[in-house]
Motif scaffolding. Sequence first.
Motif, PDB file in Angstrom:
ATOM      1  N   GLU A 287      40.652   0.859 -19.520  1.00 32.54           N
ATOM      2  CA  GLU A 287      41.044   2.242 -19.199  1.00 32.54           C
ATOM      3  C   GLU A 287      39.845   3.176 -19.161  1.00 32.54           C
ATOM      4  O   GLU A 287      39.767   4.059 -18.317  1.00 32.54           O
ATOM      5  CB  GLU A 287      42.047   2.764 -20.228  1.00 32.54           C
ATOM      6  N   LYS A 288      38.920   2.978 -20.079  1.00 31.86           N
ATOM      7  CA  LYS A 288      37.745   3.855 -20.179  1.00 31.86           C
ATOM      8  C   LYS A 288      36.583   3.365 -19.321  1.00 31.86           C
ATOM      9  O   LYS A 288      35.487   3.906 -19.412  1.00 31.86           O
ATOM     10  CB  LYS A 288      37.301   3.943 -21.642  1.00 31.86           C
ATOM     11  N   ASN A 289      36.831   2.321 -18.541  1.00 30.83           N
ATOM     12  CA  ASN A 289      35.781   1.707 -17.727  1.00 30.83           C
ATOM     13  C   ASN A 289      34.597   1.269 -18.596  1.00 30.83           C
ATOM     14  O   ASN A 289      33.439   1.462 -18.242  1.00 30.83           O
ATOM     15  CB  ASN A 289      35.318   2.651 -16.608  1.00 30.83           C
ATOM     16  N   GLU A 290      34.910   0.691 -19.756  1.00 31.12           N
ATOM     17  CA  GLU A 290      33.881   0.243 -20.690  1.00 31.12           C
ATOM     18  C   GLU A 290      33.853  -1.273 -20.855  1.00 31.12           C
ATOM     19  O   GLU A 290      33.147  -1.777 -21.721  1.00 31.12           O
ATOM     20  CB  GLU A 290      34.095   0.896 -22.056  1.00 31.12           C
ATOM     21  N   LEU A 291      34.625  -1.988 -20.028  1.00 30.46           N
ATOM     22  CA  LEU A 291      34.643  -3.443 -20.162  1.00 30.46           C
ATOM     23  C   LEU A 291      33.280  -4.032 -19.814  1.00 30.46           C
ATOM     24  O   LEU A 291      32.812  -4.964 -20.456  1.00 30.46           O
ATOM     25  CB  LEU A 291      35.733  -4.052 -19.281  1.00 30.46           C
ATOM     26  N   PHE A 292      32.614  -3.467 -18.811  1.00 29.70           N
ATOM     27  CA  PHE A 292      31.310  -3.976 -18.370  1.00 29.70           C
ATOM     28  C   PHE A 292      30.218  -2.920 -18.446  1.00 29.70           C
ATOM     29  O   PHE A 292      29.138  -3.097 -17.899  1.00 29.70           O
ATOM     30  CB  PHE A 292      31.416  -4.517 -16.937  1.00 29.70           C
ATOM     31  N   VAL A 293      30.502  -1.795 -19.124  1.00 33.46           N
ATOM     32  CA  VAL A 293      29.553  -0.684 -19.219  1.00 33.46           C
ATOM     33  C   VAL A 293      29.544  -0.176 -20.657  1.00 33.46           C
ATOM     34  O   VAL A 293      30.580  -0.084 -21.297  1.00 33.46           O
ATOM     35  CB  VAL A 293      29.976   0.474 -18.281  1.00 33.46           C
ATOM     36  N   SER A 294      28.347   0.163 -21.141  1.00 31.27           N
ATOM     37  CA  SER A 294      28.209   0.721 -22.479  1.00 31.27           C
ATOM     38  C   SER A 294      27.377   2.000 -22.382  1.00 31.27           C
ATOM     39  O   SER A 294      26.556   2.140 -21.483  1.00 31.27           O
ATOM     40  CB  SER A 294      27.508  -0.284 -23.397  1.00 31.27           C
ATOM     41  N   ASN A 295      27.573   2.920 -23.315  1.00 33.95           N
ATOM     42  CA  ASN A 295      26.763   4.140 -23.295  1.00 33.95           C
ATOM     43  C   ASN A 295      25.403   3.936 -23.955  1.00 33.95           C
ATOM     44  O   ASN A 295      24.582   4.840 -23.993  1.00 33.95           O
ATOM     45  CB  ASN A 295      27.518   5.314 -23.932  1.00 33.95           C
ATOM     46  N   MET A 296      25.158   2.750 -24.478  1.00 38.35           N
ATOM     47  CA  MET A 296      23.832   2.421 -25.014  1.00 38.35           C
ATOM     48  C   MET A 296      23.537   0.952 -24.726  1.00 38.35           C
ATOM     49  O   MET A 296      24.446   0.160 -24.457  1.00 38.35           O
ATOM     50  CB  MET A 296      23.762   2.699 -26.510  1.00 38.35           C
ATOM     51  N   LYS A 297      22.295   0.618 -24.770  1.00 36.49           N
ATOM     52  CA  LYS A 297      21.878  -0.752 -24.486  1.00 36.49           C
ATOM     53  C   LYS A 297      22.519  -1.704 -25.493  1.00 36.49           C
ATOM     54  O   LYS A 297      22.503  -1.453 -26.701  1.00 36.49           O
ATOM     55  CB  LYS A 297      20.347  -0.851 -24.554  1.00 36.49           C
ATOM     56  N   THR A 298      23.092  -2.755 -24.986  1.00 37.20           N
ATOM     57  CA  THR A 298      23.759  -3.733 -25.840  1.00 37.20           C
ATOM     58  C   THR A 298      23.607  -5.122 -25.228  1.00 37.20           C
ATOM     59  O   THR A 298      23.145  -5.265 -24.096  1.00 37.20           O
ATOM     60  CB  THR A 298      25.246  -3.365 -26.055  1.00 37.20           C
ATOM     61  N   GLY A 299      24.011  -6.129 -25.960  1.00 38.64           N
ATOM     62  CA  GLY A 299      23.969  -7.493 -25.451  1.00 38.64           C
ATOM     63  C   GLY A 299      25.292  -7.870 -24.811  1.00 38.64           C
ATOM     64  O   GLY A 299      26.353  -7.456 -25.274  1.00 38.64           O
TER      65      GLY A 299
END
Length: 199
Positions: A147-159
């Motif tokens: 819903e938040k379009n965070e499945l493949f995107v993060s607001n900070m660098k991550t693995g």
Amino acid sequence: MAVEFRNSETKDNLMRAFAGESQARNRYTFGASLAKKENLYVIESIFTFTANQEKEHGEIFYNHLQELVGEHIHVDGNYPVDLQKDMVGLLRAAQHNEYEEYEDVYRYFGDKAKEEGFLNVANSFYMIAEIEKTHGDRFKKFADMLEKNELFVSNMKTGWMCLNCGHVHYGKTVPEKCPVCDHNRGYFIRLELAPYQNK
């Protein structure tokens, strides 16, 4: 208040639970198929993983009916029709159903089994209720991310781990394709959610 098993409400509840788990397994298999069509391998894997656990729950409930081998048990029940057209809707429906089993259905079934003197059955209902909460929490987490379009995107660098080959990519987004195995972005999961991680 000990009751003879064949005359118990617990016997009926076990068959209801078996039917419910069987249907949940099929719904999640259908959900996995839809996720696959949408190139969401991570969601496909979650549905398949959960479907396999529902199969195990069904088997546990069914095995409690051993002394009635060869008989038929007639039960009525209400089961959901979750023909959602979008993945978030499907995940939300699954979340709702899992929480309902956790909060209402299996606790009631456990209490009734305990009241009727079937403590092993009661324990199965109580413990599986807790597992259903875990299922609901997992479906919620992935529905929220979609819903938040965070499945493949993060607001900070991550693995991010490719579930096909194990490649770990670091960044705010996943690549369109895995640079190692060429599988599409739908195979990537946040590293902290990836299975078999050393913490």
